[in-house]
Scaffold this motif. Sequence first.
Motif, PDB file in Angstrom:
ATOM      1  N   THR A 108       3.580   5.159   2.261  1.00  0.00           N
ATOM      2  CA  THR A 108       3.721   3.887   1.555  1.00  0.00           C
ATOM      3  C   THR A 108       3.899   4.116   0.060  1.00  0.00           C
ATOM      4  O   THR A 108       3.226   4.963  -0.534  1.00  0.00           O
ATOM      5  CB  THR A 108       2.482   3.004   1.784  1.00  0.00           C
ATOM      6  N   VAL A 109       4.792   3.334  -0.547  1.00  0.00           N
ATOM      7  CA  VAL A 109       4.955   3.316  -1.995  1.00  0.00           C
ATOM      8  C   VAL A 109       4.800   1.881  -2.478  1.00  0.00           C
ATOM      9  O   VAL A 109       5.288   0.939  -1.839  1.00  0.00           O
ATOM     10  CB  VAL A 109       6.316   3.899  -2.436  1.00  0.00           C
ATOM     11  N   LEU A 110       4.100   1.728  -3.590  1.00  0.00           N
ATOM     12  CA  LEU A 110       3.960   0.443  -4.281  1.00  0.00           C
ATOM     13  C   LEU A 110       4.837   0.446  -5.512  1.00  0.00           C
ATOM     14  O   LEU A 110       4.911   1.448  -6.238  1.00  0.00           O
ATOM     15  CB  LEU A 110       2.515   0.233  -4.717  1.00  0.00           C
ATOM     16  N   THR A 111       5.500  -0.687  -5.790  1.00  0.00           N
ATOM     17  CA  THR A 111       6.317  -0.796  -6.993  1.00  0.00           C
ATOM     18  C   THR A 111       6.401  -2.259  -7.397  1.00  0.00           C
ATOM     19  O   THR A 111       5.788  -3.117  -6.779  1.00  0.00           O
ATOM     20  CB  THR A 111       7.712  -0.186  -6.765  1.00  0.00           C
ATOM     21  N   SER A 112       7.159  -2.535  -8.468  1.00  0.00           N
ATOM     22  CA  SER A 112       7.266  -3.918  -8.950  1.00  0.00           C
ATOM     23  C   SER A 112       8.723  -4.352  -9.036  1.00  0.00           C
ATOM     24  O   SER A 112       9.597  -3.573  -9.417  1.00  0.00           O
ATOM     25  CB  SER A 112       6.597  -4.071 -10.328  1.00  0.00           C
ATOM     26  N   ARG A 113       8.955  -5.605  -8.695  1.00  0.00           N
ATOM     27  CA  ARG A 113      10.300  -6.160  -8.810  1.00  0.00           C
ATOM     28  C   ARG A 113      10.741  -6.252 -10.262  1.00  0.00           C
ATOM     29  O   ARG A 113      11.924  -6.069 -10.571  1.00  0.00           O
ATOM     30  CB  ARG A 113      10.342  -7.537  -8.153  1.00  0.00           C
ATOM     31  N   ALA A 114       9.798  -6.559 -11.149  1.00  0.00           N
ATOM     32  CA  ALA A 114      10.145  -6.727 -12.566  1.00  0.00           C
ATOM     33  C   ALA A 114      10.800  -5.481 -13.129  1.00  0.00           C
ATOM     34  O   ALA A 114      11.653  -5.565 -14.015  1.00  0.00           O
ATOM     35  CB  ALA A 114       8.895  -7.085 -13.373  1.00  0.00           C
ATOM     36  N   CYS A 115      10.431  -4.321 -12.589  1.00  0.00           N
ATOM     37  CA  CYS A 115      11.005  -3.068 -13.079  1.00  0.00           C
ATOM     38  C   CYS A 115      12.218  -2.648 -12.253  1.00  0.00           C
ATOM     39  O   CYS A 115      13.338  -2.614 -12.747  1.00  0.00           O
ATOM     40  CB  CYS A 115       9.942  -1.968 -13.078  1.00  0.00           C
ATOM     41  N   GLY A 141       7.084  -3.658 -16.472  1.00  0.00           N
ATOM     42  CA  GLY A 141       6.186  -3.850 -15.346  1.00  0.00           C
ATOM     43  C   GLY A 141       5.876  -2.620 -14.514  1.00  0.00           C
ATOM     44  O   GLY A 141       5.821  -2.701 -13.279  1.00  0.00           O
ATOM     45  N   HIS A 142       5.625  -1.485 -15.155  1.00  0.00           N
ATOM     46  CA  HIS A 142       5.264  -0.295 -14.388  1.00  0.00           C
ATOM     47  C   HIS A 142       3.963  -0.507 -13.619  1.00  0.00           C
ATOM     48  O   HIS A 142       2.982  -1.030 -14.127  1.00  0.00           O
ATOM     49  CB  HIS A 142       5.123   0.910 -15.316  1.00  0.00           C
ATOM     50  N   ILE A 143       3.974  -0.020 -12.384  1.00  0.00           N
ATOM     51  CA  ILE A 143       2.836  -0.205 -11.482  1.00  0.00           C
ATOM     52  C   ILE A 143       1.617   0.594 -11.941  1.00  0.00           C
ATOM     53  O   ILE A 143       0.477   0.245 -11.601  1.00  0.00           O
ATOM     54  CB  ILE A 143       3.240   0.188 -10.040  1.00  0.00           C
ATOM     55  N   ASP A 144       1.823   1.677 -12.719  1.00  0.00           N
ATOM     56  CA  ASP A 144       0.670   2.512 -13.078  1.00  0.00           C
ATOM     57  C   ASP A 144      -0.219   1.889 -14.155  1.00  0.00           C
ATOM     58  O   ASP A 144      -1.226   2.479 -14.544  1.00  0.00           O
ATOM     59  CB  ASP A 144       1.093   3.932 -13.474  1.00  0.00           C
TER      60      ASP A 144
END
Length: 358
Positions: A178-185, A227-230
């Motif tokens: 699984t990977v988490l990320t953001s649409r904003a980025c 919007g970086h997820i980190d």
Amino acid sequence: MAETPNQPFIPAREGFFFPAEWHPHVAIWLSWPHTEASWTRERQELMFPAYIEFIKAIAESEQVCINAHNEEVMQAATLRLLAAGADMNRITLLPHPTNDSWCRDHGPAFLINPQTKKRMIVNWGYNAWGNKYPPYDRDDRIPIEIAQYRQLDYVTPAASTGSIIMEGGSVEFNGAGTVLTSRACLLNQNRNSHLTQAQIEQYLRDYYGVQQVLWVEEGIVGDDTDGHIDDTVRFVNEDTVLAAYEANPQDDNYPFLQDIHRELREMRLLNGKPLTIVELPMPDPVYSDGLRLPASYANFLITNKSVIVPTFRCDKDQLALDIIGSCFPDRKIIGIDSTDIVWGLGSFHCLSQQEPSV
């Protein structure tokens, strides 16, 4: 990596994947600050003590490899490190030219294949967060420089309409598909306007070796990476995340982080399980010259034996360290004042990229 236009090398098909950050490391990679791209000369002098403390903390448990722009930068860095008592047996400076210091984003994405015991690098495209801070040509080449130094194969993802922009701070992995990320980025028009969400998800599957892409919408205020997820959500094991939380409804981050928590609660992993969500408070707002900075305790780095956490001269610092410590009982929790570092709009995770062992 040998490729033909009609037969690209797809790492996932060959058993390669990007492991979770807690997977054992060979080294941590950094890029030594040497220009005024992120900090003025005066600001650099203020941030260097914390930056060097960061390097020393990494070196307690693993090697530190540092991209140093040229021989002059290498010599200056060596003098600073020696003066601070750093263990130079654990530090390697390499003459790799750079434009800026954010190695999480311009550094290599190392993949491993446990079956063949091989490693390789994905050379994603890099455009300095949507062409915000040119030039970035040297940073864009860093993955190839490191692949050549390590004598590793590398692959460059490309679509018929252009390269694929991907920054290390925009993706967060649980090591179990699984990977988490953001649409904003990732869906921002300044990155991959030629790709749909479905196409981007396929590139993530093919080149990171994941089976599932989970999306949040936004990031935090002051984050120039869109919007970086980190800065918001970090995996601490296969099914648990630390998620930044703002308790003050008057704070600008409150609605964005409320939305992220709602999105996280609705997610299900590949095995059908919901995420276990641990709330991580946001520090009090940090400003510089009237600018809200992206201060977040979530921008920590996991090393082989420690977790290095940014602190911000705030009453919540110890609470954040305690919460993070509860999630990593087998690691030493090291808090380092990042107030002067975050003036450059990032912190310890943004500055670093791990090189996993296989």
